[in-house]
Design an enzyme around this catalytic site. Structure first.
Site, mmCIF file in Angstrom:
data_model
loop_
_atom_site.group_PDB
_atom_site.id
_atom_site.type_symbol
_atom_site.label_atom_id
_atom_site.label_comp_id
_atom_site.label_asym_id
_atom_site.label_seq_id
_atom_site.Cartn_x
_atom_site.Cartn_y
_atom_site.Cartn_z
ATOM 1 N N TYR A 33 9.473 -32.585 -15.500
ATOM 2 C CA TYR A 33 9.335 -31.925 -15.524
ATOM 3 C C TYR A 33 9.047 -31.247 -13.895
ATOM 4 C CZ TYR A 33 4.469 -33.523 -14.208
ATOM 5 O OH TYR A 33 3.803 -34.377 -12.656
ATOM 6 N N LYS A 149 10.070 -37.185 -11.071
ATOM 7 C CA LYS A 149 9.197 -36.382 -11.166
ATOM 8 C C LYS A 149 8.888 -36.909 -13.202
ATOM 9 C CE LYS A 149 6.073 -32.386 -11.150
ATOM 10 N NZ LYS A 149 4.895 -32.675 -10.487
ATOM 11 N N GLU A 182 -0.838 -42.011 -3.765
ATOM 12 C CA GLU A 182 -1.185 -41.066 -3.826
ATOM 13 C C GLU A 182 -2.108 -40.283 -5.097
ATOM 14 O OE1 GLU A 182 2.901 -39.394 -5.502
ATOM 15 O OE2 GLU A 182 2.673 -40.718 -6.618
ATOM 16 N N LEU A 207 5.324 -39.876 -5.490
ATOM 17 C CA LEU A 207 5.929 -38.031 -5.398
ATOM 18 C C LEU A 207 6.497 -38.173 -4.118
ATOM 19 C CD1 LEU A 207 7.392 -36.933 -8.309
ATOM 20 C CD2 LEU A 207 5.325 -35.296 -7.706
HETATM 21 N N1 PLP Z 1 1.773 -37.000 -6.547
HETATM 22 C C1 PLP Z 1 2.044 -36.455 -7.951
HETATM 23 C C2 PLP Z 1 1.450 -37.975 -8.984
HETATM 24 C C3 PLP Z 1 2.207 -35.490 -8.818
HETATM 25 O O1 PLP Z 1 2.400 -35.078 -10.106
HETATM 26 C C4 PLP Z 1 2.432 -33.649 -7.992
HETATM 27 C C5 PLP Z 1 2.498 -32.806 -8.651
HETATM 28 O O2 PLP Z 1 1.812 -32.735 -10.027
HETATM 29 C C6 PLP Z 1 2.265 -33.843 -6.514
HETATM 30 C C7 PLP Z 1 2.704 -35.237 -5.980
HETATM 31 C C8 PLP Z 1 2.162 -33.246 -5.613
HETATM 32 O O3 PLP Z 1 3.366 -32.312 -6.168
HETATM 33 P P1 PLP Z 1 4.109 -30.953 -5.959
HETATM 34 O O4 PLP Z 1 3.693 -30.480 -4.346
HETATM 35 O O5 PLP Z 1 5.764 -30.950 -5.371
HETATM 36 O O6 PLP Z 1 3.090 -30.525 -6.396
#
Ligand code: PLP
Length: 287
Positions: A33, A149, A182, A207
């Site tokens: 996603y 993701k 994270e 991520l």
């Molecule tokens: N880490 C995780 C586990 C996430 O699910 C997300 C966003 O949904 C992020 C970090 C932040 O990613 P982004 O800045 O691309 O939204």
């Protein structure tokens, strides 16, 4: 006019938007996603999210269901039909619908594509950012490919629920060495005691946040010191400031960890400034 979803080539009323019971996303979390923030009806950090989407799909050997240009057109049409200016666009692509079997269907089936658009109350989210939020810590218990993701988000959902029960907004996963990896749906940052911005490097199993990456540019342009180096929850408690980043949260100040105050329990100047600078830049570049 009600909400409209996109399901496999058709725009349908949200209440009538269904996927098949043998969709591999539903049965096996065999899906990826992306989430884009919308500023003024335009996609923020578009390039970064498309690049990560293509990478996630390639890692799972799922073909892009359409070209990037075609997908952009469909995403924009979904936004237009929902008449949302400030909000989020959610895109999910699964390997498709096939009789249940762990191994990939052979020959491959058409990937299944779902898009939803939701509204965000920016007045409310700005008020929340001005107050800051709490986070709780939780042991890292996810799989070894958090860089993809995928919709395999059960540990993230359980961690987020733990946060909610504790009256916090986010959970920070902590690895076996005691470092924060994270958040359940965000990347984690501190402004350490020396005033240096710190966030975990992406060689770790996390991520690669698109907001994180854009914010690194903002930070460098602002001439601030930054290190991609992990920190512990104890270091966060001793830090000047802490915050989280993501397409949903943007830059959201953290004022407590496990119920203990960070930075005197009030929102600090660096996170507030970075939030403002990030939003300005994202609005300028949104497509
Ligand atoms: N880490 C995780 C586990 C996430 O699910 C997300 C966003 O949904 C992020 C970090 C932040 O990613 P982004 O800045 O691309 O939204």
């Amino acid at each position: 006019m009600g909400r409209i979803a996109y399901v496999n080539g058709r725009f349908v009323p949200h209440a009538e938007a269904f996927v098949h019971i043998e969709d591999r996303g539903y049965q096996l979390a065999d899906a990826v996603y992306e989430v884009w923030a919308l500023f003024g009806g335009k996609l923020a950090d578009a390039e970064g999210h498309f690049a990560r989407l293509e990478r996630s799909l390639a890692e799972l050997q799922i073909d892009m269901p359409m070209s990037r240009a075609a997908l952009t057109t469909v995403l924009r049409e979904a936004v237009r039909r929902n008449r949302v200016q400030e909000g989020l666009v959610y895109l999910q692509i699964s390997r498709g619908v096939a009789p249940r079997d762990h191994a990939f269907p052979h020959p491959p089936v058409r990937p299944a594509v779902v898009i939803t658009v939701s509204r965000v109350d920016r007045v409310a989210t700005e008020a929340r950012a001005a107050k800051g939020v709490g986070v709780v810590t939780t042991p890292e218990n996810r799989w070894g490919r958090c860089d993809i993701k995928t919709v395999g988000l059960l540990p993230n959902a359980l961690a987020k629920q733990k946060a909610r029960v504790a009256g916090a907004a986010e959970a920070w996963f902590v690895d076996e060495l005691g470092f924060v990896t994270e958040g359940a749906s965000s990347n984690a940052w501190i402004v350490d005691r020396d005033g240096v911005l710190r966030t975990r490097d992406t060689n770790a199993n996390i991520l690669r946040g698109v907001t994180r990456l854009s914010l690194l540019d903002v930070i460098r342009d602002a001439g601030l010191k930054v290190e991609e180096r992990p920190f512990t929850p104890e270091e966060a408690l001793e830090a000047k400031e802490a915050f989280i980043t993501g397409a949903g949260t943007i830059v959201l100040p953290v004022v407590s960890v496990d119920g203990k105050p960070v930075g005197g329990g009030v929102v600090g100047p660096v996170a507030s400034r970075l939030r403002r600078l990030y939003i300005e830049r994202a609005k300028e570049r949104a497509i």
